[in-house]
Design an enzyme around this catalytic site. Structure first.
Site, PDB file in Angstrom:
ATOM      1  N   SER A 111       0.747  -1.053  -0.081  1.00 28.42           N
ATOM      2  CA  SER A 111       0.083   0.064   0.042  1.00 28.42           C
ATOM      3  C   SER A 111       0.845   1.230   0.115  1.00 28.42           C
ATOM      4  CB  SER A 111      -1.095  -0.107   1.325  1.00 28.42           C
ATOM      5  OG  SER A 111      -1.979  -0.870   1.012  1.00 28.42           O
TER       6      SER A 111
ATOM      7  N   LYS B 226      -0.011   3.525  -2.996  1.00 28.80           N
ATOM      8  CA  LYS B 226      -1.185   4.117  -3.024  1.00 28.80           C
ATOM      9  C   LYS B 226      -0.996   5.672  -3.522  1.00 28.80           C
ATOM     10  CE  LYS B 226      -4.039   0.348  -1.158  1.00 28.80           C
ATOM     11  NZ  LYS B 226      -4.462  -0.236   0.203  1.00 28.80           N
TER      12      LYS B 226
ATOM     13  N   TYR C 232      -4.145  -3.689  -9.890  1.00 33.40           N
ATOM     14  CA  TYR C 232      -3.888  -2.976  -8.619  1.00 33.40           C
ATOM     15  C   TYR C 232      -2.811  -3.991  -7.851  1.00 33.40           C
ATOM     16  CZ  TYR C 232      -4.650  -2.845  -3.554  1.00 33.40           C
ATOM     17  OH  TYR C 232      -4.693  -2.922  -2.048  1.00 33.40           O
TER      18      TYR C 232
ATOM     19  N   TYR D 232      -4.543   4.328   7.840  1.00 28.40           N
ATOM     20  CA  TYR D 232      -5.841   3.325   7.930  1.00 28.40           C
ATOM     21  C   TYR D 232      -6.514   4.208   9.312  1.00 28.40           C
ATOM     22  CZ  TYR D 232      -3.655   0.545   4.645  1.00 28.40           C
ATOM     23  OH  TYR D 232      -3.003   0.143   3.455  1.00 28.40           O
TER      24      TYR D 232
ATOM     25  N   VAL E 282       1.507  -3.467   4.133  1.00 27.54           N
ATOM     26  CA  VAL E 282       1.709  -4.737   4.575  1.00 27.54           C
ATOM     27  C   VAL E 282       2.689  -5.462   4.238  1.00 27.54           C
ATOM     28  CG1 VAL E 282      -0.990  -4.885   4.960  1.00 27.54           C
ATOM     29  CG2 VAL E 282       0.062  -6.023   3.188  1.00 27.54           C
TER      30      VAL E 282
END
Ligand code: GLU
Length: 268
Positions: free
Chosen positions: A46, A49, A172, A224, A242
């Site tokens: 991530s 992103k 993705y 998050y 992660v």
């Protein structure tokens, strides 16, 4: 700190040696300061992103991110399907899985191959070097991607995905499987710290006037459902993955990246 555990919902991530630890700073002149296992290539996950969100901003302007994806923190876990059902924006913001899959689907491309090449070229531009996909990570994640497949299909159902759901999921997942090391990650962050220009190559990745919007989304959603606690204690726009990577940006000065596979319960 030996708390936490490797992510294991992507089976191969559980096999990465947990004690690896690297830390690097890259300043806006491209000077590197580092210690530890900074050459180990891990999957970006991530941490990719914000950089794909930057690609959408560069291609289509920051309004596209606000209106077609969203910029509101969800306060829910990174892979939440509940968030898609309860929030009208559906995709939340580009830092959670739903918004990141939406971002990939928004990339203007004629084919899946072109979509992927644009995503990869953008990440490489931020890192200032060519990168490759860790194919074992891609296979491990794509074969078990039932939750993300559900997210892609839910978004499509609500008209908030802008390309074929399975194509978006594949691109993705490939994006998340790109291999980087800690110095690469710090260089990516340093590009944001340096007004969108890669300090090593001089390539302009994002117009400087859009950096505040991107850092705002990192600040409010980069951790998050722990983003508030992170801002309260560290106060820097950041993004975790992660795979164990994390990057923080000190605008106008430098970026600091670290890698350690052990995660806490929020996946940070
Ligand atoms: N590829 C991961 C997933 O979709 C990214 C999650 C993360 O790094 O937080 O589950």
């Amino acid at each position: 700190v030996r708390d936490g555990a490797n992510a294991d919902y992507i089976p191969i991530l559980a096999t990465v040696p947990s004690d690896l630890f690297g830390i690097a700073i890259v300043d806006r002149d491209g000077k590197v300061y580092s210690a530890g296992d900074v050459d180990y290539a891990f999957s970006i996950q991530s941490v990719s992103k914000p950089f794909t969100a930057a690609l959408i901003m560069a291609q289509q302007g920051p309004e596209a991110v606000r209106t077609k994806i969203g910029v509101e923190p969800t306060g829910l876990p990174f892979n939440s399907k509940v968030a898609i059902e309860i929030y009208e924006e559906r995709s939340g913001n580009p830092m959670v899985n739903a918004g990141a899959i939406a971002a990939v689907s928004l990339v203007e491309a004629e084919s899946e191959e072109e979509r992927w090449q644009l995503v990869l070229d953008n990440i490489e531009g931020f890192a200032g070097k060519s990168l490759s996909v860790l194919e074992e990570v891609y296979t491990s994640e794509y074969e078990t991607a039932w939750g993300n497949r559900a997210i892609a299909n839910l978004l499509y159902n609500y008209g908030r995905l802008y390309a074929d759901p399975e194509e978006s999921l594949r691109v993705y997942t490939r994006q998340c499987s790109i291999g980087i090391n800690t110095i690469d990650l710090a260089m990516m962050g340093a590009t944001l710290a340096n007004g969108g220009v890669n300090p090593r190559t001089g390539r302009a990745m994002l117009p400087p006037e859009h950096i505040p919007e991107l850092l705002a989304v990192m600040a409010t959603a980069g951790f998050y459902d722990e983003s508030g606690k992170w801002m309260y204690s560290a106060g820097l726009p950041s993004k975790t993955g992660v795979g164990g990577g994390i990057v923080s940006v000190v605008p106008g000065q430098f970026a600091i990246a670290a890698f350690s596979p052990r995660l806490n319960e929020a996946g940070n």
